[in-house]
Structures are given as C-alpha cells and as structure tokens.
Design a protein around this motif. Sequence first.
Motif, mmCIF file in Angstrom:
data_model
loop_
_atom_site.group_PDB
_atom_site.id
_atom_site.type_symbol
_atom_site.label_atom_id
_atom_site.label_comp_id
_atom_site.label_asym_id
_atom_site.label_seq_id
_atom_site.Cartn_x
_atom_site.Cartn_y
_atom_site.Cartn_z
ATOM 1 N N VAL A 98 0.880 -1.162 0.000
ATOM 2 C CA VAL A 98 0.000 0.000 0.000
ATOM 3 C C VAL A 98 0.918 1.213 0.000
ATOM 4 O O VAL A 98 1.664 1.439 0.955
ATOM 5 N N GLU B 248 -3.696 6.758 -1.434
ATOM 6 C CA GLU B 248 -3.151 5.425 -1.239
ATOM 7 C C GLU B 248 -3.557 4.528 -2.397
ATOM 8 O O GLU B 248 -4.702 4.571 -2.846
ATOM 9 N N VAL B 249 -2.602 3.741 -2.858
ATOM 10 C CA VAL B 249 -2.887 2.734 -3.879
ATOM 11 C C VAL B 249 -2.310 1.406 -3.413
ATOM 12 O O VAL B 249 -1.234 1.356 -2.840
ATOM 13 N N SER B 250 -3.054 0.353 -3.661
ATOM 14 C CA SER B 250 -2.595 -1.000 -3.333
ATOM 15 C C SER B 250 -2.110 -1.643 -4.618
ATOM 16 O O SER B 250 -2.859 -1.721 -5.595
ATOM 17 N N VAL B 251 -0.867 -2.089 -4.613
ATOM 18 C CA VAL B 251 -0.291 -2.694 -5.809
ATOM 19 C C VAL B 251 0.338 -4.037 -5.461
ATOM 20 O O VAL B 251 0.738 -4.274 -4.329
ATOM 21 N N THR C 131 5.961 -2.751 -10.076
ATOM 22 C CA THR C 131 5.041 -1.610 -10.027
ATOM 23 C C THR C 131 5.434 -0.670 -8.903
ATOM 24 O O THR C 131 5.432 0.550 -9.081
ATOM 25 N N ASP D 112 -3.643 -1.080 -10.243
ATOM 26 C CA ASP D 112 -3.597 -1.434 -8.825
ATOM 27 C C ASP D 112 -3.869 -2.927 -8.671
ATOM 28 O O ASP D 112 -3.976 -3.659 -9.663
ATOM 29 N N GLU D 113 -3.989 -3.372 -7.442
ATOM 30 C CA GLU D 113 -4.155 -4.808 -7.200
ATOM 31 C C GLU D 113 -5.451 -5.371 -7.786
ATOM 32 O O GLU D 113 -5.552 -6.560 -8.057
ATOM 33 N N ASN D 114 -6.443 -4.493 -8.029
ATOM 34 C CA ASN D 114 -7.709 -4.928 -8.629
ATOM 35 C C ASN D 114 -7.705 -4.793 -10.147
ATOM 36 O O ASN D 114 -8.750 -4.928 -10.773
ATOM 37 N N ILE E 250 -4.111 3.177 -12.527
ATOM 38 C CA ILE E 250 -3.615 4.171 -11.579
ATOM 39 C C ILE E 250 -3.321 5.429 -12.379
ATOM 40 O O ILE E 250 -2.541 5.400 -13.324
#
Length: 150
Positions: free
Chosen positions: A64, A75-78, A83, A116-118, A122
């Motif tokens: 994160v 915040e971004v989840s990768v 990445t 991102d993780e989904n 981004i």
Amino acid sequence: MEQEKWNRVVHVISKMRSEGRSLTQVAKDFDIDRRIVLARAGSALQKTKSGRYEAKRSDRLLRVLVIPGSYGLTEVSVRGSATARKLAGYSDAVQRFLRTGDSSQLKKFKNLKLVDENRDPIKLVTNLDELHRLGSAGVLSFESLYARVA
C-alpha cells in the motif's frame, strides 16, 4: 499494528534486493524477527546453496503506497516490486519537480500505464500546473512512499 508489521516485512525484502545484504542483518535494521519475514514473504526469497536467503529479482507482494493524486496524496494498493519501483520513481520525480522546478524526470511517466491490485488503472498526475498547484497548497508533502498506519 499488522499493517506496520507488513510494511516492515516488505521493506526488508526491498532493502535485501537493493543492497544485497542478508535477511538477518536487514531484519534487525527494521526490528522484526527474520522468521516473521520468512513466514509472511518467503515467496519473495530464495535459499542459496550456502543456506543464505536472497531476495528474488522481483516479487508479487502486496504494497500500500502513497502517491500524488488529483486532490492530494492518495493510497494505492499494488502487487509486485516492479510496479512499486515505478511508483517510487514517479514520487521521486514529483518531489524533484516541487523542490527544483526540474520536470525532466516526469516525462517518462506521462503515458505510463499502471494498475492497482484490482487491475484498475492508476492515474499519475503529470500536468505541471496541477502538480505546482497541489505542491503550493502543501498537500503533496510526504515522508515515505509506504502508507501510514492509523
């Protein structure tokens, strides 16, 4: 507390990779037991013939991260070190621009496609006027690429 522990685990892997230091040494630097790193991020490590652990060239660990966004820091989840490395470079380029006015490093991020993780895109803010506005408003000040724990 778990988020902070996870951040330390990911930092250990990253530092091992960038500096070539041992798991034991780096785990001590981040005040975390090497067994916790092995249990939570063992997929990012490989054991050498001598029995020492090394970080693999890349990993798919969740991170994160905090990056500049249209309304300030976001915040971004990768997933993955590749990445995360690109986002770190982007954040460095933004900070360099805000400190010095040098926008040359931002050019390579203008059309960069990251997800991102989904698998959602981004959005990287590369418009200099927008970055200058956000920087002047003081909403892009951050100490670490990794998200803070509440």
